[in-house]
Design a protein around this motif. Structure first.
Motif, PDB file in Angstrom:
ATOM      1  N   GLU A  50      31.205  24.708  46.969  1.00 50.76           N
ATOM      2  CA  GLU A  50      29.998  24.679  47.795  1.00 50.76           C
ATOM      3  C   GLU A  50      29.782  23.312  48.425  1.00 50.76           C
ATOM      4  N   ALA A  65      22.938  20.673  52.002  1.00 53.00           N
ATOM      5  CA  ALA A  65      22.719  22.083  51.709  1.00 53.00           C
ATOM      6  C   ALA A  65      21.243  22.288  51.391  1.00 53.00           C
ATOM      7  N   ASP A  66      20.733  23.452  51.701  1.00 50.52           N
ATOM      8  CA  ASP A  66      19.319  23.731  51.446  1.00 50.52           C
ATOM      9  C   ASP A  66      18.973  23.554  49.966  1.00 50.52           C
ATOM     10  N   SER A  67      19.928  23.830  49.096  1.00 44.52           N
ATOM     11  CA  SER A  67      19.672  23.771  47.664  1.00 44.52           C
ATOM     12  C   SER A  67      19.424  22.355  47.147  1.00 44.52           C
ATOM     13  N   VAL A  68      19.829  21.355  47.913  1.00 44.52           N
ATOM     14  CA  VAL A  68      19.671  19.974  47.444  1.00 44.52           C
ATOM     15  C   VAL A  68      18.816  19.135  48.379  1.00 44.52           C
ATOM     16  N   LYS A  69      18.407  19.713  49.482  1.00 46.07           N
ATOM     17  CA  LYS A  69      17.630  18.959  50.471  1.00 46.07           C
ATOM     18  C   LYS A  69      16.357  18.426  49.857  1.00 46.07           C
ATOM     19  N   LYS A  91      18.550  19.716  38.560  1.00 47.45           N
ATOM     20  CA  LYS A  91      18.276  21.024  37.963  1.00 47.45           C
ATOM     21  C   LYS A  91      19.530  21.523  37.237  1.00 47.45           C
ATOM     22  N   GLU A  93      21.110  24.126  37.638  1.00 46.52           N
ATOM     23  CA  GLU A  93      22.035  24.735  38.597  1.00 46.52           C
ATOM     24  C   GLU A  93      22.815  23.706  39.413  1.00 46.52           C
ATOM     25  N   ASP A  94      22.518  22.434  39.240  1.00 50.88           N
ATOM     26  CA  ASP A  94      23.330  21.387  39.864  1.00 50.88           C
ATOM     27  C   ASP A  94      24.597  21.108  39.054  1.00 50.88           C
TER      28      ASP A  94
END
Length: 128
Positions: A50, A65-69, A91, A93-94
């Motif tokens: 990813e 990425a939106d998940s880390v912005k 998090k 999920e990181d």
């Protein structure tokens, strides 16, 4: 000959922070797009890597990425020929193996331009 050396990573608690470093020899990094990718545990490395963040050559515009912005920040130190990924408010999920990759001089970059020249990866675990 290009050589990429990654450092940093390790264990962080949820809400904590880590910083990854990516140093290169054989090139001047500011003339290349630089990306950070990650691979979650158990995922197929050939297709489940990813894109997390990347920086364009020259101006050094950054993308996330939106998940880390808002939590991660990519930066560079031209004098040290090193790119960093500062990871904050982490998090679970990181969690994964994080790879630095050197891409061609294309601006703005996209995840698809990063095909070759990968670092060895460094493990990041977010857990209490």
């Amino acid at each position: 000959q290009l050589q990429i050396v990654q450092s940093g990573g390790g264990l962080a608690q949820p809400g904590g922070a880590l910083r990854l470093s990516c140093a290169a020899s054989g090139i001047t990094m500011k003339y290349y797009a630089i990306g950070w990718f990650r691979q979650a545990p158990g995922k197929d490395p050939s297709k489940d890597r990813e894109g997390v963040s990347c920086m364009s050559s020259g101006s050094g515009d950054s993308y996330y990425a939106d998940s880390v912005k808002g939590r991660f920040n990519i930066s560079k130190d031209n004098a040290k020929n090193t790119v960093y990924l500062q990871m904050n408010r982490m998090k679970p999920e990181d969690t994964g193996v994080y790879f630095c990759v050197v891409g061609p001089n294309i601006s703005p970059p996209s995840w698809a331009i990063f095909l070759d020249n990968w670092g060895e990866g460094t493990l990041v675990t977010v857990s209490s």
